[in-house]
Enzyme design. Structure first.
Site, short mmCIF file in Angstrom:
data_model
loop_
_atom_site.label_atom_id
_atom_site.label_comp_id
_atom_site.label_asym_id
_atom_site.label_seq_id
_atom_site.Cartn_x
_atom_site.Cartn_y
_atom_site.Cartn_z
N ASN A 51 0.52 -1.20 0.27
CA ASN A 51 0.25 -0.02 0.12
C ASN A 51 0.83 1.21 0.01
OD1 ASN A 51 -1.55 1.93 0.48
ND2 ASN A 51 -2.71 1.54 2.39
N TRP A 52 0.74 2.14 -1.15
CA TRP A 52 2.00 2.82 -1.24
C TRP A 52 1.34 4.55 -1.15
CZ3 TRP A 52 3.24 2.78 -7.16
CH2 TRP A 52 3.82 1.00 -7.48
N LYS A 53 0.42 4.36 -0.19
CA LYS A 53 -0.68 6.15 0.51
C LYS A 53 -0.44 6.89 -0.57
CE LYS A 53 -0.26 3.09 4.79
NZ LYS A 53 0.01 3.28 6.07
N HIS A 62 -9.58 1.63 4.73
CA HIS A 62 -8.18 1.38 5.47
C HIS A 62 -8.24 1.91 6.38
CE1 HIS A 62 -4.27 2.84 6.39
NE2 HIS A 62 -4.15 1.19 5.68
N GLU A 108 -6.37 4.51 7.54
CA GLU A 108 -6.66 5.65 7.61
C GLU A 108 -7.73 6.48 6.78
OE1 GLU A 108 -3.12 5.49 6.09
OE2 GLU A 108 -2.00 4.93 7.35
N GLU A 132 -5.63 -5.18 10.46
CA GLU A 132 -4.59 -3.88 11.09
C GLU A 132 -4.63 -3.57 11.89
OE1 GLU A 132 -2.75 -3.48 7.28
OE2 GLU A 132 -4.10 -1.23 7.26
N GLY A 189 2.08 2.35 10.41
CA GLY A 189 3.65 3.34 10.55
C GLY A 189 3.91 3.76 12.38
N SER A 240 3.60 -2.20 10.50
CA SER A 240 4.93 -2.16 10.79
C SER A 240 5.31 -3.69 10.42
CB SER A 240 4.98 -1.12 12.19
OG SER A 240 4.22 -0.50 12.49
N GLY A 251 3.16 -1.48 4.06
CA GLY A 251 2.69 0.20 3.81
C GLY A 251 4.15 0.59 3.70
N GLY A 252 5.18 1.22 4.92
CA GLY A 252 6.45 1.67 4.80
C GLY A 252 7.59 1.37 4.08
P1 PGA Z 1 2.96 0.56 7.13
O1 PGA Z 1 1.39 0.46 7.01
O2 PGA Z 1 3.38 -1.25 6.94
O3 PGA Z 1 3.60 1.66 7.06
O4 PGA Z 1 2.71 0.42 9.19
C1 PGA Z 1 0.24 -0.49 6.87
C2 PGA Z 1 -0.52 0.02 6.21
O5 PGA Z 1 -1.41 1.14 6.52
O6 PGA Z 1 -1.68 -1.05 5.05
#
Ligand code: PGA
Length: 252
Positions: free
Chosen positions: A9-11, A95, A97, A167, A173, A213, A234-235
């Site tokens: 997930n590149w956000k 998600h 967010e 999640e 994050g 994470s 994500g990251g």
């Molecule tokens: P993260 O994000 O790996 O940076 O914690 C995961 C996500 O939001 O899908």
């Protein structure tokens, strides 16, 4: 056996040229990924270009969101129909967010899942508790509510085809990963709950990803858990070598 999935997930990161560089880094850095579905979720503006670029590759493409109507006067939104047309096969829905910053409720998540199926997109439905909810011992209740309301009116056939991403909000994050015991416990609960609602066969078929994470160092242990069928990253999905390491750590 359920085919495992590693999804990035590149956000709201990467320009078009960086996006192309990243996917090339992944596919040329790892020629044979093995028995795993590898996906990337670029921002909308990169989606079509990335999907076209990846047509002959093993990497699938997901959108990060969709609107639940297929077309009309909804300024600033993208529909499932458009996302499908742009070349994506999957879409991330609900998600944390989106829930936190854009007011997405379980009812909206439910409408979006239906829109995804209507447009032949596989939904990746995100659920998970906040830190406050975990501290109040509400994890099971939160998961039940998110699944109960989020999946309302879906058929067992649809549910068996969708993907759940557990999640925990406090792990996204933050560098704080849920422990393997915490992850397995919630994944087992999710599978049990789906089996009760939609039948044992459906419960066994649904793929449940862990997210929060995930990185090359912790992925092996998390991906080895019996009820974990992959990861939503994500990251660490923004760097080809890290993403490749995570793909290599799937259960064999
Ligand atoms: P993260 O994000 O790996 O940076 O914690 C995961 C996500 O939001 O899908």
């Amino acid at each position: 056996m359920r085919t495992q999935i590693i999804a990035g997930n590149w956000k709201m990161n990467l320009t078009l040229s960086q996006a192309i560089e990243l996917v090339d880094g992944i596919r040329y850095g790892l020629i044979f990924p093995g028995e795993v579905d590898v996906l990337v979720a670029p921002p909308f503006l990169c989606l079509h270009r990335v999907a076209e670029h990846l047509q002959e590759s093993y990497i699938g493409v997901a959108a990060q969101n969709l609107f639940y109507e297929d077309q009309g006067a909804f300024t600033g939104e993208c529909s499932g129909k458009q996302i499908r047309d742009a070349g994506a096969d999957y879409v991330i829905i609900g998600h944390s967010e989106r829930r936190q910053y854009f007011g997405e409720t379980n009812e909206i998540v439910n409408k979006k899942i239906k829109a995804a199926f209507r447009n032949e997109l596989t939904p990746i439905v995100c659920i998970g508790e906040t830190l406050a909810q975990r501290e109040r011992n509400e994890v099971a209740a939160v998961i039940e509510r998110q699944l109960g309301m989020g999946l309302v009116d879906l058929t067992a056939g649809e549910v068996s085809r969708l993907i759940i991403a557990y999640e925990p909000v406090w792990a996204i994050g933050t560098g704080k990963t849920a422990s393997p015991d915490q992850v397995e416990e919630v994944h087992r609960l999710i599978r049990f709950s789906l089996s009760m609602k939609f039948g044992g066969q459906t419960g066994e078929a649904v793929r449940i990803l862990y997210g929060g994470s995930v990185n090359p160092a912790n992925s092996k242990e998390l991906l080895a858990l019996p009820n974990v069928d992959g990861a939503l990253v994500g990251g660490a999905s923004l760097k080809a070598p890290d993403f490749i390491e995570i793909i290599k750590n799937i259960k064999s």
